[in-house]
Motif scaffolding. Structure first.
Motif, short mmCIF file in Angstrom:
data_model
loop_
_atom_site.label_atom_id
_atom_site.label_comp_id
_atom_site.label_asym_id
_atom_site.label_seq_id
_atom_site.Cartn_x
_atom_site.Cartn_y
_atom_site.Cartn_z
N PHE A 157 -13.02 -10.61 -11.72
CA PHE A 157 -13.96 -9.99 -10.79
C PHE A 157 -13.43 -10.01 -9.36
O PHE A 157 -13.70 -9.11 -8.58
N GLN A 158 -12.65 -11.03 -9.04
CA GLN A 158 -12.02 -11.07 -7.72
C GLN A 158 -11.05 -9.90 -7.57
O GLN A 158 -11.02 -9.24 -6.54
N THR A 159 -10.29 -9.65 -8.62
CA THR A 159 -9.35 -8.53 -8.61
C THR A 159 -10.10 -7.20 -8.51
O THR A 159 -9.71 -6.32 -7.73
N MET A 160 -11.17 -7.06 -9.29
CA MET A 160 -11.96 -5.83 -9.24
C MET A 160 -12.56 -5.63 -7.85
O MET A 160 -12.57 -4.53 -7.32
N PHE A 161 -13.05 -6.71 -7.27
CA PHE A 161 -13.60 -6.65 -5.91
C PHE A 161 -12.56 -6.15 -4.91
O PHE A 161 -12.81 -5.23 -4.14
N LEU A 162 -11.37 -6.73 -4.96
CA LEU A 162 -10.32 -6.33 -4.02
C LEU A 162 -9.86 -4.89 -4.25
O LEU A 162 -9.63 -4.15 -3.29
N ILE A 163 -9.73 -4.50 -5.51
CA ILE A 163 -9.32 -3.12 -5.80
C ILE A 163 -10.36 -2.13 -5.28
O ILE A 163 -10.03 -1.14 -4.62
N MET A 164 -11.63 -2.37 -5.59
CA MET A 164 -12.69 -1.44 -5.16
C MET A 164 -12.84 -1.42 -3.64
O MET A 164 -13.15 -0.39 -3.06
N LEU A 165 -12.60 -2.55 -3.00
CA LEU A 165 -12.70 -2.62 -1.55
C LEU A 165 -11.53 -1.93 -0.86
O LEU A 165 -11.70 -1.23 0.14
N LEU A 166 -10.33 -2.11 -1.41
CA LEU A 166 -9.12 -1.62 -0.75
C LEU A 166 -8.65 -0.25 -1.22
O LEU A 166 -7.82 0.37 -0.55
N LEU A 167 -9.15 0.24 -2.34
CA LEU A 167 -8.70 1.53 -2.86
C LEU A 167 -8.95 2.70 -1.90
O LEU A 167 -8.03 3.48 -1.64
N PRO A 168 -10.16 2.86 -1.36
CA PRO A 168 -10.38 3.99 -0.45
C PRO A 168 -9.45 3.98 0.78
O PRO A 168 -8.80 5.00 1.06
N PRO A 169 -9.34 2.85 1.52
CA PRO A 169 -8.44 2.90 2.67
C PRO A 169 -6.97 3.09 2.27
O PRO A 169 -6.22 3.79 2.93
N PHE A 170 -6.57 2.49 1.15
CA PHE A 170 -5.18 2.62 0.71
C PHE A 170 -4.86 4.07 0.34
O PHE A 170 -3.79 4.59 0.70
N ALA A 171 -5.78 4.73 -0.36
CA ALA A 171 -5.58 6.14 -0.71
C ALA A 171 -5.48 7.00 0.55
O ALA A 171 -4.63 7.91 0.64
N LEU A 172 -6.30 6.71 1.54
CA LEU A 172 -6.24 7.48 2.79
C LEU A 172 -4.96 7.19 3.57
O LEU A 172 -4.39 8.09 4.19
N VAL A 173 -4.48 5.95 3.53
CA VAL A 173 -3.21 5.62 4.19
C VAL A 173 -2.08 6.43 3.55
O VAL A 173 -1.24 7.00 4.25
N ILE A 174 -2.07 6.51 2.24
CA ILE A 174 -1.05 7.30 1.55
C ILE A 174 -1.15 8.77 1.95
O ILE A 174 -0.14 9.43 2.24
N PHE A 175 -2.37 9.29 2.01
CA PHE A 175 -2.57 10.69 2.41
C PHE A 175 -2.04 10.94 3.81
O PHE A 175 -1.29 11.90 4.04
#
Length: 132
Positions: free
Chosen positions: A73-91
């Motif tokens: 759940f810690q991993t899921m929390f970090l992925i869900m929290l960081l996925l949107p900004p990380f995707a935008l950084v890549i964009f």
């Protein structure tokens, strides 16, 4: 007769977020008036639902992480929290490289602004929907 649309750039982050909150309120009004008959109303419902699901996953993952100490759940929390900004950084990185503009500061700043704008917009919709 030709119509002209003027665009006003906001000079501060606070004004930009207020503008997006107001846009969200407008969409919330449309949803109240038209129901789900309008394409924009369906879009508003999709945004609010997506935000609610995303927020729920984050909060539940955080809760399970705290209560159970679960790494899953810690991993899921970090992925869900960081996925949107990380995707935008890549964009934005891809866009900067493609344009060869060397504006690398926007690779970090713009994703944060985009997320804040989106949050203000969705909160504006929610505010207008629950406002009596």
């Amino acid at each position: 007769y030709k119509r002209q649309v003027q665009h006003k750039h906001r000079s501060t982050l606070q004004n930009l977020l207020k503008q997006n909150f107001s846009y969200g309120r407008g969409l919330g009004n449309l949803l109240k008036i038209k129901g789900v008959d309008s394409t924009f109303s369906k879009w508003a419902l999709l945004l609010v639902t997506g935000f609610a699901v995303w927020s729920s996953i984050i909060l539940l993952s955080l809760l399970y992480t705290i209560l159970a100490g679960s790494y899953v759940f810690q991993t899921m929390f970090l992925i869900m929290l960081l996925l949107p900004p990380f995707a935008l950084v890549i964009f934005y990185a891809h866009d900067s490289i493609k344009k060869k503009d060397k504006k690398f500061g926007r690779i970090i700043i713009h994703p944060l602004i985009d997320i804040a704008r989106s949050l203000a917009f969705v909160l504006g919709i929610i505010y207008q929907l629950i406002k009596l």
